[in-house]
Scaffold this motif. Structure first.
Motif, PDB file in Angstrom:
ATOM      1  N   LEU A 341      -1.784  58.922 156.300  1.00 35.71           N
ATOM      2  CA  LEU A 341      -2.100  60.350 156.177  1.00 35.71           C
ATOM      3  C   LEU A 341      -0.984  61.228 156.729  1.00 35.71           C
ATOM      4  O   LEU A 341      -0.740  62.320 156.214  1.00 35.71           O
ATOM      5  CB  LEU A 341      -3.432  60.660 156.874  1.00 35.71           C
ATOM      6  CG  LEU A 341      -4.668  60.302 156.055  1.00 35.71           C
ATOM      7  CD1 LEU A 341      -5.914  60.262 156.943  1.00 35.71           C
ATOM      8  CD2 LEU A 341      -4.867  61.312 154.916  1.00 35.71           C
ATOM      9  N   LYS A 344       1.371  61.146 153.765  1.00 40.15           N
ATOM     10  CA  LYS A 344       0.894  61.882 152.592  1.00 40.15           C
ATOM     11  C   LYS A 344       0.816  63.384 152.856  1.00 40.15           C
ATOM     12  O   LYS A 344       1.288  64.189 152.047  1.00 40.15           O
ATOM     13  CB  LYS A 344      -0.487  61.347 152.170  1.00 40.15           C
ATOM     14  CG  LYS A 344      -1.063  62.033 150.930  1.00 40.15           C
ATOM     15  CD  LYS A 344      -2.282  61.291 150.414  1.00 40.15           C
ATOM     16  CE  LYS A 344      -3.012  62.074 149.324  1.00 40.15           C
ATOM     17  NZ  LYS A 344      -2.185  62.356 148.140  1.00 40.15           N
ATOM     18  N   ASP A 546     -12.402  65.124 142.846  1.00 37.89           N
ATOM     19  CA  ASP A 546     -11.922  64.170 143.847  1.00 37.89           C
ATOM     20  C   ASP A 546     -10.517  64.537 144.316  1.00 37.89           C
ATOM     21  O   ASP A 546     -10.203  64.483 145.507  1.00 37.89           O
ATOM     22  CB  ASP A 546     -11.922  62.748 143.270  1.00 37.89           C
ATOM     23  CG  ASP A 546     -13.341  62.247 143.015  1.00 37.89           C
ATOM     24  OD1 ASP A 546     -14.283  62.788 143.641  1.00 37.89           O
ATOM     25  OD2 ASP A 546     -13.498  61.334 142.189  1.00 37.89           O
ATOM     26  N   PHE A 547      -9.692  64.895 143.349  1.00 38.34           N
ATOM     27  CA  PHE A 547      -8.322  65.284 143.681  1.00 38.34           C
ATOM     28  C   PHE A 547      -8.316  66.526 144.572  1.00 38.34           C
ATOM     29  O   PHE A 547      -7.590  66.593 145.568  1.00 38.34           O
ATOM     30  CB  PHE A 547      -7.543  65.537 142.379  1.00 38.34           C
ATOM     31  CG  PHE A 547      -6.164  66.081 142.583  1.00 38.34           C
ATOM     32  CD1 PHE A 547      -5.116  65.240 142.920  1.00 38.34           C
ATOM     33  CD2 PHE A 547      -5.907  67.439 142.421  1.00 38.34           C
ATOM     34  CE1 PHE A 547      -3.835  65.749 143.114  1.00 38.34           C
ATOM     35  CE2 PHE A 547      -4.631  67.953 142.615  1.00 38.34           C
ATOM     36  CZ  PHE A 547      -3.595  67.104 142.960  1.00 38.34           C
ATOM     37  N   ALA A 550      -9.392  65.820 148.026  1.00 40.23           N
ATOM     38  CA  ALA A 550      -8.315  65.168 148.774  1.00 40.23           C
ATOM     39  C   ALA A 550      -7.322  66.204 149.301  1.00 40.23           C
ATOM     40  O   ALA A 550      -6.772  66.056 150.397  1.00 40.23           O
ATOM     41  CB  ALA A 550      -7.602  64.140 147.894  1.00 40.23           C
ATOM     42  N   HIS A 553      -8.700  67.455 152.419  1.00 44.61           N
ATOM     43  CA  HIS A 553      -8.516  66.437 153.468  1.00 44.61           C
ATOM     44  C   HIS A 553      -7.115  66.467 154.046  1.00 44.61           C
ATOM     45  O   HIS A 553      -6.931  66.467 155.261  1.00 44.61           O
ATOM     46  CB  HIS A 553      -8.773  65.035 152.903  1.00 44.61           C
ATOM     47  CG  HIS A 553     -10.198  64.630 152.909  1.00 44.61           C
ATOM     48  ND1 HIS A 553     -10.943  64.526 154.069  1.00 44.61           N
ATOM     49  CD2 HIS A 553     -11.038  64.298 151.907  1.00 44.61           C
ATOM     50  CE1 HIS A 553     -12.175  64.154 153.764  1.00 44.61           C
ATOM     51  NE2 HIS A 553     -12.261  64.002 152.458  1.00 44.61           N
ATOM     52  N   THR A 554      -6.125  66.453 153.159  1.00 42.41           N
ATOM     53  CA  THR A 554      -4.748  66.378 153.677  1.00 42.41           C
ATOM     54  C   THR A 554      -4.378  67.662 154.411  1.00 42.41           C
ATOM     55  O   THR A 554      -3.661  67.614 155.410  1.00 42.41           O
ATOM     56  CB  THR A 554      -3.737  66.088 152.555  1.00 42.41           C
ATOM     57  OG1 THR A 554      -3.940  67.000 151.474  1.00 42.41           O
ATOM     58  CG2 THR A 554      -3.891  64.664 152.043  1.00 42.41           C
ATOM     59  N   ARG A 556      -6.431  69.473 156.107  1.00 39.16           N
ATOM     60  CA  ARG A 556      -7.089  69.385 157.413  1.00 39.16           C
ATOM     61  C   ARG A 556      -6.326  68.429 158.330  1.00 39.16           C
ATOM     62  O   ARG A 556      -6.079  68.729 159.506  1.00 39.16           O
ATOM     63  CB  ARG A 556      -8.524  68.906 157.207  1.00 39.16           C
ATOM     64  CG  ARG A 556      -9.294  68.821 158.502  1.00 39.16           C
ATOM     65  CD  ARG A 556     -10.728  68.390 158.259  1.00 39.16           C
ATOM     66  NE  ARG A 556     -11.274  67.823 159.479  1.00 39.16           N
ATOM     67  CZ  ARG A 556     -12.179  66.858 159.518  1.00 39.16           C
ATOM     68  NH1 ARG A 556     -12.667  66.356 158.390  1.00 39.16           N
ATOM     69  NH2 ARG A 556     -12.617  66.399 160.673  1.00 39.16           N
ATOM     70  N   PHE A 557      -5.949  67.290 157.785  1.00 40.19           N
ATOM     71  CA  PHE A 557      -5.186  66.332 158.602  1.00 40.19           C
ATOM     72  C   PHE A 557      -3.900  66.973 159.107  1.00 40.19           C
ATOM     73  O   PHE A 557      -3.539  66.845 160.284  1.00 40.19           O
ATOM     74  CB  PHE A 557      -4.855  65.071 157.798  1.00 40.19           C
ATOM     75  CG  PHE A 557      -4.149  64.024 158.629  1.00 40.19           C
ATOM     76  CD1 PHE A 557      -4.878  63.059 159.308  1.00 40.19           C
ATOM     77  CD2 PHE A 557      -2.776  64.031 158.760  1.00 40.19           C
ATOM     78  CE1 PHE A 557      -4.230  62.117 160.113  1.00 40.19           C
ATOM     79  CE2 PHE A 557      -2.121  63.100 159.558  1.00 40.19           C
ATOM     80  CZ  PHE A 557      -2.862  62.136 160.225  1.00 40.19           C
TER      81      PHE A 557
ATOM     82  N   VAL B 579     -11.302  63.051 160.474  1.00 41.01           N
ATOM     83  CA  VAL B 579     -10.137  63.501 159.709  1.00 41.01           C
ATOM     84  C   VAL B 579      -9.271  62.309 159.275  1.00 41.01           C
ATOM     85  O   VAL B 579      -8.541  62.384 158.286  1.00 41.01           O
ATOM     86  CB  VAL B 579      -9.325  64.537 160.535  1.00 41.01           C
ATOM     87  CG1 VAL B 579      -8.628  63.865 161.714  1.00 41.01           C
ATOM     88  CG2 VAL B 579      -8.329  65.276 159.676  1.00 41.01           C
ATOM     89  N   VAL B 580      -9.383  61.215 159.996  1.00 37.26           N
ATOM     90  CA  VAL B 580      -8.607  60.009 159.650  1.00 37.26           C
ATOM     91  C   VAL B 580      -9.375  59.138 158.660  1.00 37.26           C
ATOM     92  O   VAL B 580      -8.785  58.546 157.751  1.00 37.26           O
ATOM     93  CB  VAL B 580      -8.279  59.205 160.934  1.00 37.26           C
ATOM     94  CG1 VAL B 580      -7.659  57.854 160.601  1.00 37.26           C
ATOM     95  CG2 VAL B 580      -7.364  60.010 161.848  1.00 37.26           C
ATOM     96  N   MET B 583     -11.298  60.455 154.066  1.00 36.89           N
ATOM     97  CA  MET B 583     -10.765  60.495 152.697  1.00 36.89           C
ATOM     98  C   MET B 583     -10.961  59.146 152.009  1.00 36.89           C
ATOM     99  O   MET B 583     -10.603  58.110 152.563  1.00 36.89           O
ATOM    100  CB  MET B 583      -9.294  60.896 152.698  1.00 36.89           C
ATOM    101  CG  MET B 583      -8.835  61.336 151.312  1.00 36.89           C
ATOM    102  SD  MET B 583      -7.240  62.182 151.350  1.00 36.89           S
ATOM    103  CE  MET B 583      -6.144  60.791 151.226  1.00 36.89           C
ATOM    104  N   PRO B 584     -11.520  59.155 150.795  1.00 38.03           N
ATOM    105  CA  PRO B 584     -11.721  57.873 150.098  1.00 38.03           C
ATOM    106  C   PRO B 584     -10.365  57.184 149.842  1.00 38.03           C
ATOM    107  O   PRO B 584      -9.370  57.855 149.561  1.00 38.03           O
ATOM    108  CB  PRO B 584     -12.362  58.289 148.770  1.00 38.03           C
ATOM    109  CG  PRO B 584     -12.844  59.695 148.957  1.00 38.03           C
ATOM    110  CD  PRO B 584     -11.969  60.307 149.996  1.00 38.03           C
ATOM    111  N   GLN B 587      -7.980  58.026 146.975  1.00 34.26           N
ATOM    112  CA  GLN B 587      -7.259  59.311 146.939  1.00 34.26           C
ATOM    113  C   GLN B 587      -5.930  59.257 147.685  1.00 34.26           C
ATOM    114  O   GLN B 587      -5.204  60.247 147.727  1.00 34.26           O
ATOM    115  CB  GLN B 587      -8.131  60.451 147.480  1.00 34.26           C
ATOM    116  CG  GLN B 587      -9.267  60.850 146.544  1.00 34.26           C
ATOM    117  CD  GLN B 587      -8.768  61.278 145.171  1.00 34.26           C
ATOM    118  OE1 GLN B 587      -7.725  61.906 145.039  1.00 34.26           O
ATOM    119  NE2 GLN B 587      -9.496  60.897 144.125  1.00 34.26           N
ATOM    120  N   PHE B 588      -5.632  58.111 148.281  1.00 35.17           N
ATOM    121  CA  PHE B 588      -4.315  58.007 148.951  1.00 35.17           C
ATOM    122  C   PHE B 588      -3.226  57.920 147.898  1.00 35.17           C
ATOM    123  O   PHE B 588      -3.505  57.616 146.730  1.00 35.17           O
ATOM    124  CB  PHE B 588      -4.287  56.782 149.864  1.00 35.17           C
ATOM    125  CG  PHE B 588      -4.869  57.047 151.224  1.00 35.17           C
ATOM    126  CD1 PHE B 588      -4.050  57.382 152.290  1.00 35.17           C
ATOM    127  CD2 PHE B 588      -6.231  56.981 151.429  1.00 35.17           C
ATOM    128  CE1 PHE B 588      -4.586  57.634 153.539  1.00 35.17           C
ATOM    129  CE2 PHE B 588      -6.784  57.227 152.679  1.00 35.17           C
ATOM    130  CZ  PHE B 588      -5.956  57.555 153.735  1.00 35.17           C
TER     131      PHE B 588
END
Lengths: 588, 588
Positions: A341, A344, A546-547, A550, A553-554, A556-557, B579-580, B583-584, B587-588
């Protein structure tokens, strides 16, 4: 060791963060998202099919110097011919010389593919594009007509000859001489670290060379720029006579073995003055802003390639056993996920910043008035050292994580992860070290206009932060994470302006941390912009759910794991220069 | 590319921070500072004169596999003979087997020299010492008498055979079998990544091998430890019969080319059980704590070597011109100074932590009662993952800075800076990756005793912080810098204990940042301890004033530039696992 262009990420970035369609409408290009996607798709295929498989070849069988000059790695010549035939050198060039007049930001997005697929190869067109840019901006119409068409078509390549053994970051020390002789000049001197300074892939190589005229003033005000071709041309404009310029030797480098790094000898070589005498440094700055953004982009590209390799390994490699007896792929381990992560989310932030910066050049070109033009030009110049400095520094950390995720296999050369680390290591050095970028940001780009340009950027970020806050964005860590980082940026900015007046070494002592802080912050800016768009699309039921999730998510990370780094950068910016300068040299 | 042992720094660290004389008085050794300085002086000479010149040889002409087995790099054999003859393998071994019974901390300080001078070479004695340690602790008297004397003398070397291709971090997956046959066992299996698994420098190689007995339980509870020699012995204890153990191939690695990394084949090789059956994992942990501290030390050593090279370049290389026409060495530029100070101050903190941790083993050995013994053993174990994790992670950044300071020359292999970076890259991987160290610190060393050991350490640091504050230490940034970092450490500690109960992935998600935070903090602890001593000595007019003032400078730099990093580590520790983990994977 395959490579797949992350076209969805690039398209999202172009469409949602750069707002490419609006950019094209206001500019001179006929491009739009549909065309951009088609172009990127073609580039992605060429990168994956033709260039990526040669990446390891270049590493293992690097360029060689023979009696005939430099010979490229096996397969590079054939790949180059296809690359040129497909018109990839002409994308951003003007139609006057056979170019396709595409926006700079699209060319940048395409160049990401080349550098990911094969950075050593891609350095050749990268330097060509830089040389074309320079000739297009500063050379006479006659020189442009003579040299540009065959560079745009890819029939000839270009190089940049700046560095000498005593003149690296310090261009004032350049010693190469250019003496007038009839309608041209005779150039004599030695240049080092010349990327793709020679090869046999094209009929000619067009060198741009910094040199001094006999009556030139000392220092940087006495540097002029010359075109010095490998072959001078006959009356028909065809390469005819071998010029007195030769590659003396190749460097034995840590990485990018496929890219020949030449010591070039100019022994009274015929050359042609670009623009006016003694303006070489000014011309260099145009060229350097482009080249520096290109190197920043390399930082993104090599990180993306390293990420793809690490991700494939993390999905494939099992370690440990579940209670039901099944083995666990290491991507399920929290610390491996954390590293992936980091890669990414940082790559997304880097891509965001690289493309946002590249688009400023298009916005400047398409601006309706001088004020707007100047605004976007200044923004492009302001972001350049951040793109170069931050993206390349990040690429060190990210390619190293790529090795780390592989565990012991990462240290084995056959795996390929180590090559990305080795290749990436040049990026914080060439086209101006990180220290030089940081000084450029702090000095020329910030203190020189009393912080006006940077203040405008901070104000725009403030507006984004407020919009984010008012959007009722559901993840508070994104809202506060960006707010906090922005506050740190403003704090650093104000501290710099005040301290620079009283502390002559402050700028130099604080510069790298100042630049890195703004890198994390600007990257975060593009991440939250993207996240807000993704959120709105999700709310509207648009796009790939889904995209888009994501992307949330990224973002937020990035806000939780990467943005807090602004705090330690700020602490250093505030600590002043005494702690750096006070210790006597002999105590080191 | 010479190397000079920084004996004044080491001596200061031993005398003032470790308080070596007091340590020796309370322990079993007859050593004292005078002897330590004499030993270090000899080691420094041997490292500089014999090992350092072979460092590049090993890189360029790495170990090779021939029909006769592995052949070491040119010069290594002769150097090894001298190394053994000088007794360097026996320093910390007990007198029973020909050892010199020196404190572990002194042996550690000496080992720094070997790893700085030639890390690839030094891996051979390092692994030998680990194997000796393991045999001395766990093998029967008979096995000890058979194997130890010639290992202590250096006549035979030792190795550790743990990893298999499907069992890296996951030792539960080990498949190598050991079948009883009379008074011994027949060992069959393949091991990978075996450092110095074969060579011709000694008459025998003593392999320690993890394997399973036929009736062993599954998983880590079914692993046993065996001695498997390259040659089995005759009645006189001399190597006689070639055992069925062979090096199949060598890895082609990014660095440490002088250190052969072997795939080892055990084809029913004769072996001898160490200790009890199925206790292999427990024995491994003793061995691993030592090996991990040794690898942490390598991080310090390679950083020191990289620093010396970068410093010499920064003093020598000129760039730019003063008004009087004289050229400016780049060490005078603030950003170069900043990088050199990052290296120097971090190295001092790393050395401080490495030696303080090493001394805990001596304090445990010399403790008067069981409580004290247990206290020091636990402290040693607590610090081990920090020494391994933090020192090796720092070595990535510092050797990379070593390249950066060289500018373009850093990327040229002949310069030598790149070798240090390449060599260092293995350190965060072998003997347990950084992620494994971090999990060890968080899980086994902290959560398992409800944080008791770490709390004791934090309390000691609190006492140091209070003493610093009450000492009227004149530089406030040192006082507050350490206070703040300590506060961050306590915050992270409390957060971990609470979160681990409710969030099963928290420990794994936070672990690396938790470990790094405690690395910066523990390093800072030794820096402020040293600074307080230096300040007192200056006040008393004792010692070398310039040297002591430099200690104050580096402590201040460390507190202002390095310690603020605890803030971003803390932010990540607090951000939790969602947060880690959320994510499914696709999606990486």
């Amino acid at each position: 060791m395959s490579y797949i262009h992350p076209y969805k990420d690039t398209a999202f970035c172009l469409e949602q963060i750069v707002e490419f369609d609006a950019l094209c409408e206001s500019g001179e290009s006929d491009a739009n998202m549909e065309l951009a996607v088609a172009v990127l798709d073609e580039a992605g295929k060429f990168g994956a099919d033709i260039l990526a498989p040669l990446n390891k070849t270049g590493d293992l069988q690097g360029a060689k110097l023979s009696d005939y000059g430099v010979e490229a790695s096996p397969g590079f010549n054939e790949a180059y011919q296809q690359f040129a035939e497909n018109g990839w050198l002409s994308l951003a060039a003007t139609e006057d010389f056979g170019g396709q007049n595409m926006p700079n930001v699209l060319n940048t997005a395409v160049n990401e593919v080349w550098h990911s697929a094969n950075m050593a190869f891609a350095l050749c067109p990268m330097l060509s594009m830089g040389a074309m840019e320079s000739i297009a901006h500063h050379a006479s119409e006659e020189l442009q007509n003579t040299w540009l068409p065959k560079m745009v078509s890819g029939e000839w390549t270009g190089t940049m000859n700046l560095t000498e053994s005593d003149a690296g970051s310090d261009l004032a020390a350049i010693k190469t001489q250019a003496v007038p002789e009839g309608d041209h000049y005779l150039v004599t001197g030695q240049k080092i670290f010349i990327t793709w300074g020679d090869h046999q892939m094209t009929d000619n190589v067009v060198h741009l060379v910094l040199a001094r005229l006999p009556d030139a003033p000392a220092g940087v005000k006495g540097i002029s720029l010359f075109i010095v071709p490998k072959f001078t041309l006959d009356g028909a404009g065809e390469p005819a006579t071998r010029n007195a310029v030769n590659c003396l030797s190749l460097e034995h480098k840590l990485g990018i073995h496929g890219s020949p790094t030449c010591v070039m000898e100019f022994a009274g070589a015929e050359g042609y003055l670009v623009g006016e005498p003694n303006k070489g440094l000014v011309y260099m700055f145009t060229m350097m802003n482009h080249a520096r953004q290109a190197v920043g982009l390399q930082g993104l590209s090599i990180s993306e390639r390293a990420y793809q390799l690490a991700l494939a390994y993390a999905k494939d490699r099992v370690q440990g056993t579940r209670r039901d007896g099944s083995r666990i792929p290491i991507i399920e381990f929290p610390d491996v996920r954390r590293m992936l992560l980091m890669m990414k989310s940082s790559i997304e932030a880097m891509r965001g910043l690289a493309l946002v910066a590249a688009a400023e050049l298009d916005r400047a070109a398409g601006a309706s008035g001088e004020t707007q033009k100047a605004h976007h030009s200044k923004r492009f110049e302001l972001l350049t050292p951040i793109v170069k400095g931050w993206l390349t520094e990040m690429s060190q950390e990210l390619t190293s994580l790529g090795v780390q995720i592989h565990g012991g296999m990462g240290y084995i050369e056959e795996t390929g992860a180590a090559q990305h680390l080795r290749d990436a290591r040049i990026l914080t050095i060439y086209e101006g070290t990180t220290g030089i970028q940081a000084l450029d940001l702090v000095g020329r780009k910030t203190l020189m206009d009393q912080g006006a340009s940077l203040k405008l950027l901070l104000d725009e970020m403030q507006a984004t932060s407020e919009a984010l806050s008012q959007s009722a964005y559901p993840e508070n860590s994104v809202v506060t994470g960006f707010e906090q980082a922005l506050k740190d940026g403003m704090d650093a900015y104000q501290h710099l302006l005040v301290s620079a007046e009283n502390d002559k070494h402050h700028a130099g002592s604080a510069s790298t941390n100042f630049m890195m802080l703004f890198g994390y912050l600007c990257g975060g800016w593009t991440m939250v912009k993207g996240a807000m768009k993704a959120r709105a699309m999700l709310d509207a039921g648009d796009g790939d759910q889904d995209f888009l999730n994501a992307k949330l998510h990224t973002a937020r990370f990035y806000c939780e794991h990467m943005l807090p780094r602004t705090k330690s950068c700020l602490a250093v910016v505030k600590s002043g220069s005494d702690v750096v300068m006070a210790m006597p040299g002999e105590q080191f």
